[in-house]
Design a protein around this motif. Structure first.
Motif: not given
Length: 284
Positions: A187-188, A193-198, A217-222
């Motif tokens: 969830x973000x 944070x970089x750790x969540x994306x990683x 959609x621009x979220x790195x979690x997408x």
């Protein structure tokens, strides 16, 4: 949507054809949410043909709709500082009716989130949670409260959950056992944070299913296998977690409905255990 683009649309609007004006009005009305639309969806929302959407983008000086959409997605990445957002939010509210205004805004965000969430993806998220060998959950700041809510509720429904405690490289230590058959739910929303994306990237590399709850959609979690979008309000103001919490609550209820027999048994066992503990605490 940034002020420069909004101003450009307003200046251009008077010389547009009626069809293109409808596209302009739709973009101005939807603001930041416009970055969710593809050509066909924006055309339907504006009541025009897809070719009219493309012509509108070119009228604004873009090569095509995708260039305009890229611009819209870029603008939502630009954040004001926390103090600026607090100040803007306070100024936007009438102090005599803050309670009513906040409730009304949250109701609108829930309705918008209902529009944004794909039923097909929601149903798949429910299936993936139920089938998970272990469900790993991660979030930070306000997102941690949502991850913890899911951990607490889903655990009591019999889902094997592991809540990752955010904190640098420890995230990867806690993910050491993650493998195919597991599910990572991240969830973000703002400044993820970089750790969540990683963690999401690592889960994908290990063959685990990835689910994310994010805002655009621009979220790195997408990049996850299943993405559920929640509207948190204007990027330049204090954002609400109400719609995101409602989405998480709906996920829990859907899991409970799909696993009613197991869920009922789990709740019965928990109630019995809690009653036993209460009896032991009671004075003799």
């Amino acid at each position: 949507m940034d002020q420069e683009l909004s101003a450009k649309i307003r200046v251009t609007r008077p010389r547009l054809t009626p069809q293109l004006r409808r596209v302009a009005d739709c973009l101005l009305h939807n603001g930041t949410h416009s970055c969710f639309f593809n050509v066909r969806e924006l055309a339907v929302a504006a009541g025009v043909s897809p070719s009219a959407v493309v012509r509108f983008a070119r009228e604004l000086g873009y090569e095509g709709f995708q260039s305009l959409k890229d611009h819209l997605q870029h603008t939502v990445r630009v954040r004001l500082s926390a103090s600026e957002r607090v100040s803007k939010t306070v100024r936007s509210l009438r102090k005599s009716s803050i309670l009513e205004q906040v409730f009304e805004q949250d109701r609108a965000l829930i309705n918008e989130t209902l529009f944004l969430v794909s039923r097909e993806k929601f149903d798949r998220a429910v299936r993936d949670v139920i089938r998970a060998r272990t469900l790993y959950l991660i979030g930070e700041k306000s997102s941690f409260s949502l991850a913890h809510f899911l951990y607490y509720r889903l655990s009591r429904l019999g889902v094997r959950c592991k809540l990752l405690h955010f904190g640098g490289s420890m995230v990867f230590v806690e993910l050491a056992d993650l493998r195919k058959g597991d599910v990572l739910l991240a969830v973000g929303f703002r400044k993820i944070p970089h750790e969540v994306c990683m963690a999401v990237q690592l889960a994908r590399e290990k063959g685990a299913v990835t689910l994310t709850v994010t805002s655009q959609p621009a979220s790195p979690l997408a990049v996850a296998d299943v993405v559920l979008y929640a509207d948190r309000g204007a990027e330049e103001e204090i954002q609400s977690v109400t719609a995101a919490m409602t989405l998480c609550h709906a996920l829990v209820i859907a899991v409970a409905a799909k696993t009613s027999r197991r869920s009922t048994r789990m709740w019965r066992d928990i109630d019995a255990l809690e009653s036993s503990l209460d009896e032991k605490k009671a004075p003799g």
